[in-house]
Design a protein around this motif. Structure first.
Motif, PDB file in Angstrom:
ATOM      1  N   GLY A   1       0.798  -1.232   0.000  1.00 61.20           N
ATOM      2  CA  GLY A   1       0.000   0.000   0.000  1.00 61.20           C
ATOM      3  C   GLY A   1       0.824   1.272   0.000  1.00 61.20           C
ATOM      4  N   ALA A   2       2.040   1.182  -0.541  1.00 60.39           N
ATOM      5  CA  ALA A   2       2.894   2.379  -0.594  1.00 60.39           C
ATOM      6  C   ALA A   2       2.552   3.217  -1.820  1.00 60.39           C
ATOM      7  N   GLN A   3       2.446   4.526  -1.617  1.00 58.49           N
ATOM      8  CA  GLN A   3       2.108   5.421  -2.713  1.00 58.49           C
ATOM      9  C   GLN A   3       3.345   6.055  -3.360  1.00 58.49           C
ATOM     10  N   VAL A   4       4.459   6.033  -2.633  1.00 55.22           N
ATOM     11  CA  VAL A   4       5.619   6.833  -3.047  1.00 55.22           C
ATOM     12  C   VAL A   4       6.921   6.044  -2.888  1.00 55.22           C
ATOM     13  N   LEU A   5       7.829   6.276  -3.829  1.00 55.84           N
ATOM     14  CA  LEU A   5       9.220   5.831  -3.698  1.00 55.84           C
ATOM     15  C   LEU A   5      10.071   7.053  -3.398  1.00 55.84           C
ATOM     16  N   VAL A   6      11.031   6.921  -2.525  1.00 55.91           N
ATOM     17  CA  VAL A   6      11.975   8.009  -2.274  1.00 55.91           C
ATOM     18  C   VAL A   6      13.358   7.544  -2.704  1.00 55.91           C
ATOM     19  N   LYS A   7      13.999   8.348  -3.560  1.00 56.64           N
ATOM     20  CA  LYS A   7      15.338   8.027  -4.054  1.00 56.64           C
ATOM     21  C   LYS A   7      16.256   9.230  -3.820  1.00 56.64           C
ATOM     22  N   GLY A   8      17.468   8.961  -3.416  1.00 56.44           N
ATOM     23  CA  GLY A   8      18.469  10.012  -3.304  1.00 56.44           C
ATOM     24  C   GLY A   8      19.114  10.253  -4.659  1.00 56.44           C
ATOM     25  N   VAL A   9      19.349  11.524  -4.956  1.00 52.30           N
ATOM     26  CA  VAL A   9      19.972  11.883  -6.233  1.00 52.30           C
ATOM     27  C   VAL A   9      21.219  12.699  -5.935  1.00 52.30           C
ATOM     28  N   ARG A  10      22.380  12.163  -6.364  1.00 53.12           N
ATOM     29  CA  ARG A  10      23.646  12.837  -6.086  1.00 53.12           C
ATOM     30  C   ARG A  10      24.093  13.723  -7.233  1.00 53.12           C
ATOM     31  N   SER A  11      23.595  13.438  -8.442  1.00 49.89           N
ATOM     32  CA  SER A  11      24.142  14.108  -9.625  1.00 49.89           C
ATOM     33  C   SER A  11      23.187  13.940 -10.806  1.00 49.89           C
ATOM     34  N   GLN A  12      23.548  14.576 -11.910  1.00 53.81           N
ATOM     35  CA  GLN A  12      22.780  14.404 -13.149  1.00 53.81           C
ATOM     36  C   GLN A  12      22.814  12.949 -13.605  1.00 53.81           C
ATOM     37  N   VAL A  13      23.917  12.280 -13.338  1.00 58.91           N
ATOM     38  CA  VAL A  13      24.026  10.867 -13.728  1.00 58.91           C
ATOM     39  C   VAL A  13      22.966  10.049 -13.001  1.00 58.91           C
ATOM     40  N   ASP A  14      22.826  10.286 -11.696  1.00 61.55           N
ATOM     41  CA  ASP A  14      21.788   9.584 -10.929  1.00 61.55           C
ATOM     42  C   ASP A  14      20.405   9.896 -11.491  1.00 61.55           C
ATOM     43  N   LEU A  15      20.182  11.163 -11.794  1.00 58.50           N
ATOM     44  CA  LEU A  15      18.859  11.561 -12.283  1.00 58.50           C
ATOM     45  C   LEU A  15      18.549  10.877 -13.616  1.00 58.50           C
ATOM     46  N   SER A  16      19.549  10.785 -14.477  1.00 59.97           N
ATOM     47  CA  SER A  16      19.348  10.120 -15.773  1.00 59.97           C
ATOM     48  C   SER A  16      19.036   8.631 -15.584  1.00 59.97           C
ATOM     49  N   TYR A  17      19.672   8.024 -14.591  1.00 59.24           N
ATOM     50  CA  TYR A  17      19.457   6.603 -14.293  1.00 59.24           C
ATOM     51  C   TYR A  17      18.076   6.383 -13.680  1.00 59.24           C
ATOM     52  N   GLU A  18      17.674   7.307 -12.821  1.00 57.48           N
ATOM     53  CA  GLU A  18      16.435   7.131 -12.057  1.00 57.48           C
ATOM     54  C   GLU A  18      15.172   7.520 -12.836  1.00 57.48           C
ATOM     55  N   THR A  19      15.285   8.475 -13.745  1.00 59.84           N
ATOM     56  CA  THR A  19      14.079   9.005 -14.396  1.00 59.84           C
ATOM     57  C   THR A  19      13.285   7.935 -15.152  1.00 59.84           C
ATOM     58  N   PRO A  20      13.910   7.101 -15.967  1.00 62.89           N
ATOM     59  CA  PRO A  20      13.114   6.056 -16.641  1.00 62.89           C
ATOM     60  C   PRO A  20      12.487   5.082 -15.655  1.00 62.89           C
ATOM     61  N   MET A  21      13.179   4.783 -14.556  1.00 67.01           N
ATOM     62  CA  MET A  21      12.590   3.863 -13.566  1.00 67.01           C
ATOM     63  C   MET A  21      11.373   4.510 -12.918  1.00 67.01           C
ATOM     64  N   ALA A  22      11.451   5.819 -12.668  1.00 68.51           N
ATOM     65  CA  ALA A  22      10.290   6.512 -12.095  1.00 68.51           C
ATOM     66  C   ALA A  22       9.096   6.426 -13.050  1.00 68.51           C
ATOM     67  N   TYR A  23       9.371   6.571 -14.336  1.00 68.20           N
ATOM     68  CA  TYR A  23       8.312   6.472 -15.357  1.00 68.20           C
ATOM     69  C   TYR A  23       7.697   5.065 -15.361  1.00 68.20           C
ATOM     70  N   PHE A  24       8.553   4.057 -15.360  1.00 70.14           N
ATOM     71  CA  PHE A  24       8.049   2.673 -15.382  1.00 70.14           C
ATOM     72  C   PHE A  24       7.273   2.353 -14.101  1.00 70.14           C
ATOM     73  N   ASN A  25       7.799   2.747 -12.973  1.00 66.44           N
ATOM     74  CA  ASN A  25       7.130   2.416 -11.720  1.00 66.44           C
ATOM     75  C   ASN A  25       5.771   3.102 -11.606  1.00 66.44           C
ATOM     76  N   ARG A  26       5.666   4.296 -12.161  1.00 66.16           N
ATOM     77  CA  ARG A  26       4.367   4.985 -12.149  1.00 66.16           C
ATOM     78  C   ARG A  26       3.385   4.277 -13.070  1.00 66.16           C
ATOM     79  N   ASN A  27       3.865   3.839 -14.226  1.00 61.72           N
ATOM     80  CA  ASN A  27       2.976   3.115 -15.156  1.00 61.72           C
ATOM     81  C   ASN A  27       2.568   1.755 -14.601  1.00 61.72           C
ATOM     82  N   LEU A  28       3.515   1.083 -13.921  1.00 58.75           N
ATOM     83  CA  LEU A  28       3.237  -0.270 -13.421  1.00 58.75           C
ATOM     84  C   LEU A  28       2.273  -0.277 -12.238  1.00 58.75           C
ATOM     85  N   ALA A  29       2.433   0.703 -11.344  1.00 56.54           N
ATOM     86  CA  ALA A  29       1.666   0.622 -10.083  1.00 56.54           C
ATOM     87  C   ALA A  29       1.091   1.957  -9.625  1.00 56.54           C
ATOM     88  N   GLY A  30       1.243   2.991 -10.451  1.00 61.30           N
ATOM     89  CA  GLY A  30       0.743   4.305 -10.045  1.00 61.30           C
ATOM     90  C   GLY A  30       1.540   4.911  -8.907  1.00 61.30           C
TER      91      GLY A  30
END
Ligand code: PNS
Length: 161
Positions: free
Chosen positions: A86-115
């Motif tokens: 029943g979790a609504q949110v994921l929290v991820k730490g972002v250290r740099s643009q590299v992290d953001l580039s890595y995390e952004t597609p996963m955020a998109y997929f996770n939102r599509n998969l489970a809202g």
């Protein structure tokens, strides 16, 4: 409605950077579930069970206020875990643009998969250069990792836990 956030990661091992993200997540959400997962692109140093134990000990030692659950889920989708608990949110730490580039597609997929929405927490500069990957490498080559990890990790490596 109880606001439940998941902080997922390999946590191999937990670092001061992870603990900062976990503490800050607890200020935003009613319950924080710190989830030990398997990243197939990384070779593990600690077992998933040990990683979870070290997280529990480190969080307890820090005395962070909040409701923390430590969990292990190594053979399925993070999105499915969020639905189950029943979790609504994921929290991820972002250290740099590299992290953001890595995390952004996963955020998109996770939102599509489970809202589930992803909240990015910008790393404190004090921790922005710490990575578990380099901690593992330095440790495996005999270097001192004590500046980067909580004391429980050092105790565990010395066989004191
Ligand atoms: O600490 P890490 O290694 O950067 O964490 C990455 C992790 C484990 C959070 C990521 O690899 C992940 O979410 N794995 C779970 C499997 C999954 O759901 N994959 C699809 C992601 S959209």
């Amino acid at each position: 409605m109880k606001r439940i956030a998941v902080v997922p990661g390999s946590f191999d091992p937990v670092t001061h950077g992870h603990l900062d993200v976990i503490e800050r997540a607890a200020k935003l959400f009613d319950e924080v579930r710190v989830l030990v997962m398997h990243n197939p692109s990384k070779k593990a140093l600690f077992s998933a069970a040990d990683r979870a134990t070290l997280l529990r000990e480190a969080i307890d030692a820090e005395g962070f206020p909040g409701d923390f659950v430590i969990d292990v889920f190594t053979d399925g989708l993070l999105a499915d875990y969020c639905t189950r608990v029943g979790a609504q949110v994921l929290v991820k730490g972002v250290r740099s643009q590299v992290d953001l580039s890595y995390e952004t597609p996963m955020a998109y997929f996770n939102r599509n998969l489970a809202g589930v929405e992803t909240v990015f927490v910008v790393s404190d500069p004090a921790h922005a250069l710490i990575s578990s990957t380099l901690v593992r490498e330095v440790y495996s080559l005999g270097g001192d990792i004590s500046p980067y990890v909580p004391a429980v990790v050092i105790a565990h490596l010395k066989g004191q836990l």
